[in-house]
Scaffold this active site. Structure first.
Site, PDB file in Angstrom:
ATOM      1  N   GLY A 171       0.894  -1.163  -0.006  1.00 47.06           N
ATOM      2  CA  GLY A 171       0.091   0.172   0.097  1.00 47.06           C
ATOM      3  C   GLY A 171       0.974   1.152  -0.066  1.00 47.06           C
ATOM      4  N   THR A 172       1.896   1.275   0.696  1.00 49.75           N
ATOM      5  CA  THR A 172       2.936   2.430   0.881  1.00 49.75           C
ATOM      6  C   THR A 172       3.370   2.624  -0.566  1.00 49.75           C
ATOM      7  OG1 THR A 172       3.571   2.065   3.179  1.00 49.75           O
ATOM      8  CG2 THR A 172       4.962   3.112   1.752  1.00 49.75           C
TER       9      THR A 172
ATOM     10  N   GLN B 137      -7.903   0.942   4.250  1.00 54.27           N
ATOM     11  CA  GLN B 137      -8.649   0.273   5.260  1.00 54.27           C
ATOM     12  C   GLN B 137     -10.144  -0.094   5.062  1.00 54.27           C
ATOM     13  OE1 GLN B 137      -7.512  -0.818   8.205  1.00 54.27           O
ATOM     14  NE2 GLN B 137      -5.347  -0.077   8.382  1.00 54.27           N
TER      15      GLN B 137
ATOM     16  N   SER C  72      -4.131  -2.640  -0.361  1.00 57.47           N
ATOM     17  CA  SER C  72      -3.067  -3.463   0.180  1.00 57.47           C
ATOM     18  C   SER C  72      -3.631  -4.890   0.525  1.00 57.47           C
ATOM     19  CB  SER C  72      -2.887  -2.770   1.795  1.00 57.47           C
ATOM     20  OG  SER C  72      -1.810  -3.779   2.126  1.00 57.47           O
ATOM     21  N   ALA C  73      -2.652  -5.987   0.357  1.00 59.93           N
ATOM     22  CA  ALA C  73      -3.352  -7.328   0.379  1.00 59.93           C
ATOM     23  C   ALA C  73      -3.202  -7.813   1.762  1.00 59.93           C
ATOM     24  CB  ALA C  73      -2.196  -8.197  -0.342  1.00 59.93           C
TER      25      ALA C  73
ATOM     26  N   THR D 213       9.866  -7.843 -12.125  1.00 57.92           N
ATOM     27  CA  THR D 213       8.986  -8.914 -12.350  1.00 57.92           C
ATOM     28  C   THR D 213       7.974  -9.154 -11.208  1.00 57.92           C
ATOM     29  OG1 THR D 213      11.180  -9.991 -13.035  1.00 57.92           O
ATOM     30  CG2 THR D 213       9.243 -11.512 -12.385  1.00 57.92           C
TER      31      THR D 213
ATOM     32  N   CYS E 173       1.514   1.537  12.874  1.00 60.18           N
ATOM     33  CA  CYS E 173       2.605   2.007  12.114  1.00 60.18           C
ATOM     34  C   CYS E 173       3.383   2.907  12.809  1.00 60.18           C
ATOM     35  CB  CYS E 173       2.214   2.429  10.809  1.00 60.18           C
ATOM     36  SG  CYS E 173       1.028   1.122   9.806  1.00 60.18           S
TER      37      CYS E 173
END
Lengths: 397, 384
Positions: free
Chosen positions: B72-73, B181, B201-202, B239, B324
């Site tokens: 996400g960052t 979020q 974000s995963a 990749t 964070c």
């Protein structure tokens, strides 16, 4: 190729009575330090210890040995057979291996083996001349040589060495008895522990935490510090003690400005309660006079009053900067300054009393159930054995 | 540790979903490089495309593309830094909020150091950001708005859909939304909006860490922040992480379905807040519009971290402040709570409970019992 490391010990020599016992202790500590190399053999030869490498890498082995207290100096040794040409050949190799190429040198011969055909002055001249011939830039200087080639003619062969690496000095750990040190995680207490070990003390460590008011990171940090200190000794015992209940009780029933002093008194009481079964003869702290409120003479007096054990303060008279320099040398500084959320601060008095009288303090803790709190703390003790943290071990070949 | 573990820190990260775990294990043998011309490469490429489609679908996007990133960052940085060169000809003013994640704050700060002007819209005391305040900040030279969908600390839902309708009138303004979020917590339907860029974000939805994506609306151009072999249509070289993308695709589909099925979510959150407020010492942040899975609250007189440790010792895992921002030891004060105007004491005493559609109410109930016990104990310790 070096065959041995010659270990000299200084201070022990001055002790008459217990000498053999001390030598045994140093032997054991040397063996501990090199135990990672199965091929190494350690034996005593007149006032020295000889570490036979049997192929182990000399630099890697020197590293832990420079941290064994009681050693005054170390020399990597090459062995030559009892033959003049062979001696010259090894002396040449020895000179070429020196890290800094010397400009001046001298040769010193000791001939313990009286059956060797050349006497000392003759052999000295012979080897000196040969070295001059093979190293055109070298000159002889018998007063202040850059390098001294030592030749020790023994019955079983000839030892040659040119380097003298300073040892950690001090006394072998264990010869002065067993003590307990209060390890906080700050900069000072690890240095205090190190100095105690250097004077031959076997140190067990006690760390007080107040989970959940202090974090587990603080505990990990203390374990790391213990590992670094263990590299100067051997596996160390670390006892983790919870002070949470004690702090809460002090919070409830003692005057705010005396909290720190009273907490320190509780720490000493808890250590004293453990001392008998652990065989501790004294307490070691990282107090340094005048650093914080509890470290004034009055504060120290008020805290020491609760214990019959001697309280040793190895850094008591040192300036902060000197302590920091030492911490850097020992390897604890970087760990000590790791910040973590030290939530103890919520218990810390805003304005601690710097010069409390003992009567005041005793009066201040009247409402405290000291016995019961000590028992509670003792029940919380968690003990661990911490092995040396040796970055050098990763480079073993 | 025989005690039960109740994990209430889903806003920090989520454990791997079971289906995802199985899928990842099965996918370990798909090793091809999607750029390879042979069949093995093409198989990997097929997986990657399917994952891309799946995430786009989870976002309710009908067109546009998806750029996979290393989290996400990176997606936020790509949105901000990658937009700047394409916008600066038309103006150099950006609108954001005072409660964005550092992954948006910091790239914007870097732009302001290069001469851009950034307006930070402040929330109200509940943590809500008003649409009017954002619209009022629009100027002639405004070219970018970057705003989160759901705040990671308070759960506040920001008016991104309403704003996107307003911004349709401002074709010059590009609109980036950090949806880190939001996905898997509230419905997301990009097709109904004019949002240009959307970050996801995963690991927040039970896939792997180090995987994220940026949705890019059709026709929106981005300058890469990583140059190289030109993968991801030239926007993000390197990749592709086929395994990570694939897991993300699976998790996204499941997450969206779970949001749809969790009909009682808002009710459960309200119940949790009511219960928490009944425990002496607690005050709760209550944004008017909020994610049903985040509750931010303070226990008077204590430090957030102490509460975290006290709860974890009983098997309940929450976080203090923003997970964070607990930089090693240096507890930065939450900029979100500061912007809301909370007192220092209240900010330092804040913890965040966060869960997900799969959390059952029974666990929340058990957690509340622990909170009550530990709160009483902590308060007695500090003489509250």
């Amino acid at each position: 190729m070096f065959d041995h490391i010659l270990v000299r010990y200084g201070e022990i020599n001055t002790k008459g009575q217990n000498r053999s016992q001390l030598e045994q202790m140093l032997m054991r500590n040397v063996q501990q330090a090199v135990k990672h190399w199965d091929e190494i053999r350690v034996r005593r030869i007149s006032n020295r210890i000889l570490v036979k490498l049997n192929g182990a890498p000399v630099d890697a082995v020197l590293e832990p040995l420079t941290r064994v207290f009681g050693i005054s100096s170390l020399s990597p040794v090459m062995v030559a057979p009892l033959d003049v040409d062979a001696i010259v050949d090894v002396a040449n190799r020895l000179l070429d291996r020196l890290e800094v190429a010397p400009r001046t040198f001298k040769v010193e011969v000791r001939r313990g083996n009286k059956r060797f055909p050349l006497d000392s002055p003759t052999l000295t001249r012979h080897v000196g001349a040969a070295l001059l011939a093979s190293h055109p830039s070298l000159t002889v200087d018998v007063h202040h040589p850059d390098a001294i080639v030592q030749i020790d003619v023994r019955d079983e062969g000839v030892f040659l060495y040119a380097e003298k690496i300073p040892g950690a000095a001090g006394l072998p750990v264990g010869m002065s008895g067993r003590v307990c040190a209060l390890l906080s995680g700050g900069i000072d207490s690890p240095v205090a522990v190190w100095k105690a070990m250097k004077r031959g003390l076997q140190v067990d460590l006690v760390h007080f935490h107040s989970f959940p008011f202090t974090s587990e990171r603080a505990q990990r940090k203390v374990e790391e510090l213990t590992g670094t200190l263990a590299a100067w000794s051997t596996d160390l015992n670390l006892h983790l003690v919870s002070l949470t209940e004690t702090q809460a009780a002090i919070q409830k029933s003692c005057p705010e400005e005396l909290r720190t002093i009273i907490l320190r008194r509780m720490m000493f009481r808890i250590c004293e309660a453990m001392a008998h079964s652990k065989g501790w003869l004294a307490l070691v702290t990282g107090d340094s006079l005048g650093q914080v409120a509890s470290q004034t003479l009055e504060g120290i007096f008020a805290v020491d009053a609760v214990t019959s054990l001697s309280v040793l303060r190895p850094v008591g008279m040192e300036d902060k900067q000197d302590i920091i320099d030492r911490a850097r040398q020992i390897g604890t500084f970087e760990t000590s300054i790791q910040p973590y959320d030290d939530c103890c601060s919520i218990f810390a008095p805003k304005r601690p009393k710097t010069h409390p009288s003992l009567a005041e303090v005793v009066h201040g803790e009247e409402k405290l159930d000291v016995e019961q709190l000590v028992q509670t703390a003792l029940q919380s003790v968690e003990s661990k054995k911490i092995a040396p943290r040796l970055d050098a071990l990763l480079q073993l070949t | 540790m025989s005690q039960e573990t109740i994990y209430l820190d889903y806003a920090a990260t989520a454990p791997l979903q079971d289906d995802v775990k199985e899928r990842v294990t099965a996918m370990l043998d798909v090793f091809g490089n999607p750029s390879s011309l042979h069949r093995i490469g093409m198989d990997a490429e097929a997986n990657l495309s399917a994952a891309r489609e799946s995430v786009l679908q989870a976002l309710g996007a009908r067109q546009g593309r998806l750029v996979f990133t290393g989290g996400g960052t990176e997606a936020n940085n790509l949105a901000v830094q990658g937009s700047a060169p394409h916008l600066e000809g038309r103006g150099r003013h950006i609108i954001t909020t005072a409660i964005e994640h550092p992954a948006v704050h910091e790239p914007l700060r870097a732009l302001s150091a290069r001469g851009w002007e950034v307006t930070h819209v402040r929330p109200d005391a509940n943590g809500d950001v008003s649409l009017a305040d954002v619209v009022n900040a629009i100027r002639q030279d405004t070219v970018l708005v970057s705003m989160m969908h759901v705040n990671n600390e308070t759960g506040a839902i920001l008016p991104v859909e309403e704003l996107s309708r307003v911004l349709e009138e401002y074709p010059k303004i590009r609109f980036h939304v950090d949806g880190t979020q939001a996905l898997g917590k509230i419905p997301v339907r990009l097709a109904n909006t004019s949002i240009d860029l959307y970050t996801v974000s995963a690991h927040k939805i039970g896939a792997l860490k180090g995987v994220g994506a940026l949705y890019v609306r059709q026709g929106v151009r981005l300058e890469p922040i990583l140059y190289g072999g030109g993968q991801e249509a030239g926007t993000r070289s390197g990749t592709e992480n086929v395994l990570g993308a694939d897991a993300f695709g699976i998790a996204a589909a499941i997450a969206v379905e779970n949001v749809r099925l969790d009909k009682d979510a808002a009710q459960t959150r309200q119940w949790f807040i009511d219960e928490l407020e009944h425990i002496p010492g607690w005050t709760v942040r209550k944004p008017k519009s909020a994610s049903p899975y985040i509750v931010n609250a303070s226990l008077a007189g204590l430090r957030g971290e102490v509460i975290v440790h006290a709860l974890e010792s009983k098997g309940v895992f929450v976080s203090s402040g923003s997970a964070c921002s607990t930089a090693r030891g240096k507890q930065k004060r939450s900029h979100v709570l500061e912007a809301m105007g909370l007192s220092t004491e209240e900010i330092d005493a804040a913890v965040r409970f966060s869960w997900h559609p799969g959390t059952n109410k029974e666990d929340l109930r058990k957690a509340l019992v622990v909170v009550r016990e530990q709160s009483e104990w902590l308060r007695s310790m500090v003489g509250a």
